[in-house]
Design a protein around this motif. Sequence first.
Motif, PDB file in Angstrom:
ATOM      1  N   ASP A 210       0.810  -1.216   0.000  1.00  0.00           N
ATOM      2  CA  ASP A 210       0.000   0.000   0.000  1.00  0.00           C
ATOM      3  C   ASP A 210       0.843   1.266   0.000  1.00  0.00           C
ATOM      4  O   ASP A 210       0.299   2.383   0.058  1.00  0.00           O
ATOM      5  CB  ASP A 210      -0.942   0.010   1.207  1.00  0.00           C
ATOM      6  CG  ASP A 210      -0.197  -0.066   2.538  1.00  0.00           C
ATOM      7  OD1 ASP A 210       1.053  -0.188   2.519  1.00  0.00           O
ATOM      8  OD2 ASP A 210      -0.862  -0.023   3.590  1.00  0.00           O
ATOM      9  N   GLY A 211       2.163   1.143  -0.057  1.00  0.00           N
ATOM     10  CA  GLY A 211       3.060   2.283  -0.062  1.00  0.00           C
ATOM     11  C   GLY A 211       3.526   2.716   1.303  1.00  0.00           C
ATOM     12  O   GLY A 211       4.346   3.638   1.420  1.00  0.00           O
ATOM     13  N   TYR A 347       2.203  -3.431  -5.857  1.00  0.00           N
ATOM     14  CA  TYR A 347       2.467  -2.092  -5.319  1.00  0.00           C
ATOM     15  C   TYR A 347       1.352  -1.158  -5.779  1.00  0.00           C
ATOM     16  O   TYR A 347       1.334  -0.691  -6.915  1.00  0.00           O
ATOM     17  CB  TYR A 347       3.831  -1.611  -5.807  1.00  0.00           C
ATOM     18  CG  TYR A 347       4.324  -0.328  -5.156  1.00  0.00           C
ATOM     19  CD1 TYR A 347       4.500  -0.249  -3.778  1.00  0.00           C
ATOM     20  CD2 TYR A 347       4.612   0.786  -5.938  1.00  0.00           C
ATOM     21  CE1 TYR A 347       4.967   0.923  -3.188  1.00  0.00           C
ATOM     22  CE2 TYR A 347       5.074   1.960  -5.359  1.00  0.00           C
ATOM     23  CZ  TYR A 347       5.256   2.031  -3.982  1.00  0.00           C
ATOM     24  OH  TYR A 347       5.709   3.176  -3.408  1.00  0.00           O
ATOM     25  N   GLU A 348       0.402  -0.910  -4.894  1.00  0.00           N
ATOM     26  CA  GLU A 348      -0.806  -0.176  -5.244  1.00  0.00           C
ATOM     27  C   GLU A 348      -0.580   1.259  -5.681  1.00  0.00           C
ATOM     28  O   GLU A 348      -1.274   1.741  -6.570  1.00  0.00           O
ATOM     29  CB  GLU A 348      -1.787  -0.245  -4.058  1.00  0.00           C
ATOM     30  CG  GLU A 348      -2.258  -1.655  -3.760  1.00  0.00           C
ATOM     31  CD  GLU A 348      -3.006  -1.755  -2.445  1.00  0.00           C
ATOM     32  OE1 GLU A 348      -3.240  -0.709  -1.805  1.00  0.00           O
ATOM     33  OE2 GLU A 348      -3.343  -2.891  -2.034  1.00  0.00           O
ATOM     34  N   PRO A 349       0.400   2.002  -5.095  1.00  0.00           N
ATOM     35  CA  PRO A 349       0.596   3.386  -5.550  1.00  0.00           C
ATOM     36  C   PRO A 349       0.900   3.534  -7.045  1.00  0.00           C
ATOM     37  O   PRO A 349       0.618   4.580  -7.622  1.00  0.00           O
ATOM     38  CB  PRO A 349       1.772   3.871  -4.694  1.00  0.00           C
ATOM     39  CG  PRO A 349       1.689   3.066  -3.444  1.00  0.00           C
ATOM     40  CD  PRO A 349       1.211   1.709  -3.911  1.00  0.00           C
ATOM     41  N   ARG A 350       1.434   2.496  -7.659  1.00  0.00           N
ATOM     42  CA  ARG A 350       1.731   2.545  -9.085  1.00  0.00           C
ATOM     43  C   ARG A 350       0.803   1.642  -9.898  1.00  0.00           C
ATOM     44  O   ARG A 350       0.968   1.525 -11.117  1.00  0.00           O
ATOM     45  CB  ARG A 350       3.191   2.144  -9.337  1.00  0.00           C
ATOM     46  CG  ARG A 350       4.214   3.110  -8.796  1.00  0.00           C
ATOM     47  CD  ARG A 350       4.053   4.502  -9.458  1.00  0.00           C
ATOM     48  NE  ARG A 350       4.125   4.400 -10.892  1.00  0.00           N
ATOM     49  CZ  ARG A 350       5.258   4.450 -11.599  1.00  0.00           C
ATOM     50  NH1 ARG A 350       6.401   4.619 -10.970  1.00  0.00           N
ATOM     51  NH2 ARG A 350       5.257   4.348 -12.893  1.00  0.00           N
TER      52      ARG A 350
END
Length: 356
Positions: A210-211, A347-350
């Motif tokens: 989730d970063g 990797y959710e932020p990207r």
Amino acid sequence: MLTELDDLLTHQTFETHDRVFIDDPRWTERFIIEVHDPEGGVEVHTGLGIYPNTNYMDGFACVAAGGEQRNLRAGRTLNEDRWNLRTGPLRFEILEPMNRWRLSCEDAGYGFAFDLTFVGRTQPVQMAPDIVERDGFLLVHYTHFVQSGRYEGWVEVDGRRFDAAGWTGERDRSWGVRPASARVRNGLHVWLPMQWRDLSIWLTSREGPDGERLTLSGAISPTAADGAAAGQPVPVADFGHDLDIDLVGHHRVLRGGELWVEGADGSRHEITVERLGPMLSVYGGGYGGPQAQGTPKGDGFLDGERWGTDPDSFAAVPHSILEHTCRLTRNGDDVGDGCFELCVGRYEPRGFGPVD
């Protein structure tokens, strides 16, 4: 088993020097050394480790140049010859502890050889221990220190010899328990040594899927011609990034980007990252796979291969940590270089999903 070290006044336990305090077969004492041409033509990643509980030593060397990566892996039993840092064509010598190392490799048929001397430019910096538990099982627990330096000597690739005088690079010395694989299934991993004329920054950071930042450790160190004479390092207090990362098959490949680093002394360093030529996967060095580091592979073991780093060829290489040679511009005009180690899983932020 008694060895020559048992005659020295250095014992830390009741045991002889060939024994460690736990019987975990993953216990290792090892080092990694990175070398790169600041112009982006050649990158070398090499290292060696001993595994006392399995009576084994193995080492590796990977060389990227001209759109290809060349890999060599070698191993042998330890027995009484545990303090001689050599296996197959690989040789390492500690010429002056904490300052000068020699690393060499004969051409074993994989298209490269080298003979290099590392000279420290910074004081060695002890990083925070890396500890990872999963479902009550100790997955990782090791201690390490790092040091930036320059090189003397040469690297030969497919018959062409490169003068490595003035090339930069780093060494990472570690001991403890760690798995052989070097891939991040969930989150983002950064291992980033950077060098400029009068400054070196080394940091390692790990984020969850989730970063959220999970770990951060590093130091900002003055450099000198001789590492023993360099000034005191300042701990890294904060770090952020805006990276350009492309998908190449299942790989997450760095293209460039921006980052910033803050020191505990209040200093701030804004850095532009420009990817140069070589890209190297540590999978070629036995980080995972059927010939994983630390797995006894027989006395006199030697193997290797070479592969292209173009998208079509590289798609066949398993997902692992990637090393990228980069030009680094600090605070607008101070140009340096470094080796940006990156591994990204879900990797959710990207918007990156799971790696198959």
